[in-house]
Design an enzyme around this catalytic site. Sequence first.
Site, mmCIF file in Angstrom:
data_model
loop_
_atom_site.group_PDB
_atom_site.id
_atom_site.type_symbol
_atom_site.label_atom_id
_atom_site.label_comp_id
_atom_site.label_asym_id
_atom_site.label_seq_id
_atom_site.Cartn_x
_atom_site.Cartn_y
_atom_site.Cartn_z
ATOM 1 N N CYS A 60 2.901 -19.269 0.451
ATOM 2 C CA CYS A 60 3.699 -18.785 1.581
ATOM 3 C C CYS A 60 4.582 -19.895 2.135
ATOM 4 O O CYS A 60 5.593 -19.624 2.771
ATOM 5 C CB CYS A 60 2.772 -18.265 2.661
ATOM 6 N N GLU A 76 0.452 -13.604 9.686
ATOM 7 C CA GLU A 76 1.029 -14.662 8.850
ATOM 8 C C GLU A 76 1.791 -13.942 7.752
ATOM 9 O O GLU A 76 1.191 -13.387 6.838
ATOM 10 C CB GLU A 76 -0.077 -15.541 8.258
HETATM 11 P P1 NAP Z 1 0.527 -7.226 1.134
HETATM 12 O O1 NAP Z 1 0.809 -6.208 0.108
HETATM 13 O O2 NAP Z 1 1.072 -7.033 2.485
HETATM 14 O O3 NAP Z 1 -1.060 -7.355 1.168
HETATM 15 C C1 NAP Z 1 -1.697 -8.243 2.047
HETATM 16 C C2 NAP Z 1 -3.081 -7.704 2.393
HETATM 17 O O4 NAP Z 1 -2.949 -6.494 3.127
HETATM 18 C C3 NAP Z 1 -3.913 -7.354 1.174
HETATM 19 O O5 NAP Z 1 -5.255 -7.689 1.432
HETATM 20 C C4 NAP Z 1 -3.762 -5.853 1.080
HETATM 21 O O6 NAP Z 1 -4.804 -5.234 0.403
HETATM 22 C C5 NAP Z 1 -3.761 -5.501 2.545
HETATM 23 N N1 NAP Z 1 -3.201 -4.201 2.858
HETATM 24 C C6 NAP Z 1 -2.127 -3.600 2.314
HETATM 25 N N2 NAP Z 1 -1.915 -2.417 2.921
HETATM 26 C C7 NAP Z 1 -2.865 -2.272 3.860
HETATM 27 C C8 NAP Z 1 -3.186 -1.260 4.811
HETATM 28 N N3 NAP Z 1 -2.465 -0.179 4.925
HETATM 29 N N4 NAP Z 1 -4.252 -1.454 5.609
HETATM 30 C C9 NAP Z 1 -5.010 -2.555 5.515
HETATM 31 N N5 NAP Z 1 -4.750 -3.555 4.650
HETATM 32 C C10 NAP Z 1 -3.697 -3.411 3.831
HETATM 33 O O7 NAP Z 1 0.997 -8.639 0.698
HETATM 34 P P2 NAP Z 1 1.151 -9.217 -0.758
HETATM 35 O O8 NAP Z 1 2.464 -8.811 -1.259
HETATM 36 O O9 NAP Z 1 -0.058 -8.956 -1.547
HETATM 37 O O10 NAP Z 1 1.164 -10.771 -0.397
HETATM 38 C C11 NAP Z 1 2.267 -11.580 -0.576
HETATM 39 C C12 NAP Z 1 2.958 -11.831 0.719
HETATM 40 O O11 NAP Z 1 2.086 -12.525 1.593
HETATM 41 C C13 NAP Z 1 4.174 -12.702 0.553
HETATM 42 O O12 NAP Z 1 5.243 -12.139 1.220
HETATM 43 C C14 NAP Z 1 3.775 -14.021 1.217
HETATM 44 O O13 NAP Z 1 4.825 -14.724 1.806
HETATM 45 C C15 NAP Z 1 2.780 -13.578 2.228
HETATM 46 N N6 NAP Z 1 1.847 -14.662 2.515
HETATM 47 C C16 NAP Z 1 1.905 -15.259 3.723
HETATM 48 C C17 NAP Z 1 1.044 -16.285 4.030
HETATM 49 C C18 NAP Z 1 1.082 -16.963 5.374
HETATM 50 O O14 NAP Z 1 0.169 -17.723 5.670
HETATM 51 N N7 NAP Z 1 2.073 -16.729 6.184
HETATM 52 C C19 NAP Z 1 0.102 -16.713 3.096
HETATM 53 C C20 NAP Z 1 0.075 -16.088 1.869
HETATM 54 C C21 NAP Z 1 0.946 -15.044 1.584
HETATM 55 P P3 NAP Z 1 -4.636 -4.738 -1.105
HETATM 56 O O15 NAP Z 1 -4.380 -5.942 -1.910
HETATM 57 O O16 NAP Z 1 -5.929 -4.106 -1.415
HETATM 58 O O17 NAP Z 1 -3.486 -3.794 -1.103
#
Ligand code: NAP
Length: 670
Positions: free
Chosen positions: A297, A258
């Site tokens: 999102c 997602e």
């Molecule tokens: P992100 O940086 O990709 O982080 C998402 C999750 O991945 C966090 O729990 C993060 O942990 C984890 N993570 C990061 N690097 C990782 C790795 N190498 N291995 C394992 N896990 C890892 O996303 P974000 O920027 O926080 O979130 C915002 C984005 O999410 C936006 O683009 C939004 O559109 C999207 N989003 C989508 C939905 C949907 O349902 N489609 C819903 C909500 C948000 P840490 O925080 O500990 O780094």
Amino acid sequence: MKPLKLLNFAESQWVQGQGNLVDLPSALTGETIASTGSGGLDFKAMLDHARKVGGPALRKLTFHERAHMLKALANAIMARKEELYALNYDTGATRNDGWIDIEGGAGTLFSFSSKGRRELPNGRVLIDGAMEPLSRGGTFVGQHVFTPLQGVAVHINAFNFPVWGMLEKLGPTLLAGVPAIVKPASATAWLAEAAFRIMIEADVLPPGALQFIAGSTGDLMDHLTCQDVVSFTGSAATAMKLQSHPVIARESVRFIAERDSLNASILGPDAGPGTPEFDLFVKEVAREMTVKAGQKCTAIRRAMAPAEHLDAVQAALAARLAKVTIGDPREEGVTMGALASIDQRNSVREAVAELAKSARIVAGDPDRDFGTGSFLEPILLRSDDPWGSPAIHDVEPFGPVATIMPYRDLDDAIALANRGMGSLALSLFTYDTDAARDFVLGAGAYHGRMVILDRTSAKESTGHGSPLPVLVHGGPGRAGGGEEMGGVRGVAHYMQRTALQSAPEMLAKVIGQWLPGADKPTGDTHPFRLRIAELDVGYTLKTASRTVTLEDVEHFAHFTGDTFYAHMDDEAAKASPIFEGRVAHGYLILSFAAGLFVEPAPGPVLANTGLENLRFQTPLYPGDAMRVELTVKSKSVRDEEKGEVRWAVAIYNQKDEVVATYDLLTMNRP
Ligand code: NAP
């Protein structure tokens, strides 16, 4: 307040991470709220614990037992929700935002619990679709079934809804019978940890069913197998990094993504200023920009309007946004809180700067200084050349930001919406059914959920941006290509679909449901005298036969008023391509069938609750005889007082031709 020390829950123990801990700042003050870390965890041992302890225990339970667990978890969250609201503010969220997250999360578990008890069998195998006949003699048939995966669901969640994001994944996972390891986003992990702790303390789950990583996932991905599922919510960049992990590729580990999404909303060509749809559109765009400070999102990032109405849209939106009160959400009158972190605000400011290269800011100041915290004004941009401004379709500002743009006609608007290359949610504000039809066909392939809003649904609508447990959440392309929730569909994501082929009797015994061609044992006791526990699947009542006379048909016609030609007019019936003369009413046949199989005295059968899949296959003519076979097809206990029995009913004529078949549903004592 002394910073919280977040703990991991690994191998059924709360454990403090070792080594360097990461400090998590409040979105409002920047002060450290909690510290977190997962150093020292043995991730392989956690996976083994889930596979060897949690999975087998969950798989022993029936769908209904698991559904009851979900309800208990949701009740536990609701009973302690104020503890969560207290922790919610420092994520930057208002009480209203918290309501979506906390009570919306519990509501999602309630919904999956209810679906599980109503739509899934009180068994452990999920039957998918109808039996497929594979042989002329009927001795070899096919049936699709789902069984739970025997691995672990690894849930990696986004920061924006720390409770809902965790629970919307846990509902279908636990219902499927699969243990989970939850890894929340660090930025708001203290709230996720508190909700997780409440579920563990509720003590309703078997050991190993849930584990929690308060930090990085270390080498966890290296130990995944084809029985595991990674369910990821977050940025496209992280999704791609994880999806291209060699183990995930090599082992075909299921990966549900997602990701981000440039969701759009279209003001219909018919919905000019002065129409209710115009007002609804403006209200919804402003709401989507400001709820959860735009960190949703599904939030509307691109708002499209007929070129001649764009100025009016801009003016109305700017006026609404000017009324937003930004500040500490604990304070009275504040309608929008802060972004989750300074990092998050920085990345939104960068995105706005990128968008501002080809669109202009028409409301809000991205650089307004609020002193402390990660506050940001809602920013409205306008592009008058949407086809010449790629950034507005490509760059996701994950905050209170949207771009308005003009379109020429509905086809142009649809093409612009699709230019986002896959989104989670698209809405159209129109009162024109033709426009709605074109919209669905033109845009469906690019969007996971589509909302058509008008004056008739305005009051009750759940709006553009709310994912619902009973509907699918996810979208193609940029949105990640994943699909979550959607009621029972979401449960299937954590199960394997297998095509079974065998003899009907063998399959019936395996799946716990009678199938056509399987044995129909009879006995001395009428099945209506037996409680659910005493009824065997397949047990059959074969009734006596009765002749249906012309007087019966006449009587039924005049008694009910159903004097349709086929029952009353011999000439006309003969002239039809279907009948050889006057025929008995289908409803008369059903009524006589009940008269043949019913056992009237009060007993275990409490009520007839429905009838499904009715097919009339051979006409029954006056003078023909009919008899019934009533077979226990499946049974399911709901609670201590009642349950449902599904009966396969077959009505035959004197030549043993099938006149009608249907499923009869009754409410019985267990
Ligand atoms: P992100 O940086 O990709 O982080 C998402 C999750 O991945 C966090 O729990 C993060 O942990 C984890 N993570 C990061 N690097 C990782 C790795 N190498 N291995 C394992 N896990 C890892 O996303 P974000 O920027 O926080 O979130 C915002 C984005 O999410 C936006 O683009 C939004 O559109 C999207 N989003 C989508 C939905 C949907 O349902 N489609 C819903 C909500 C948000 P840490 O925080 O500990 O780094």
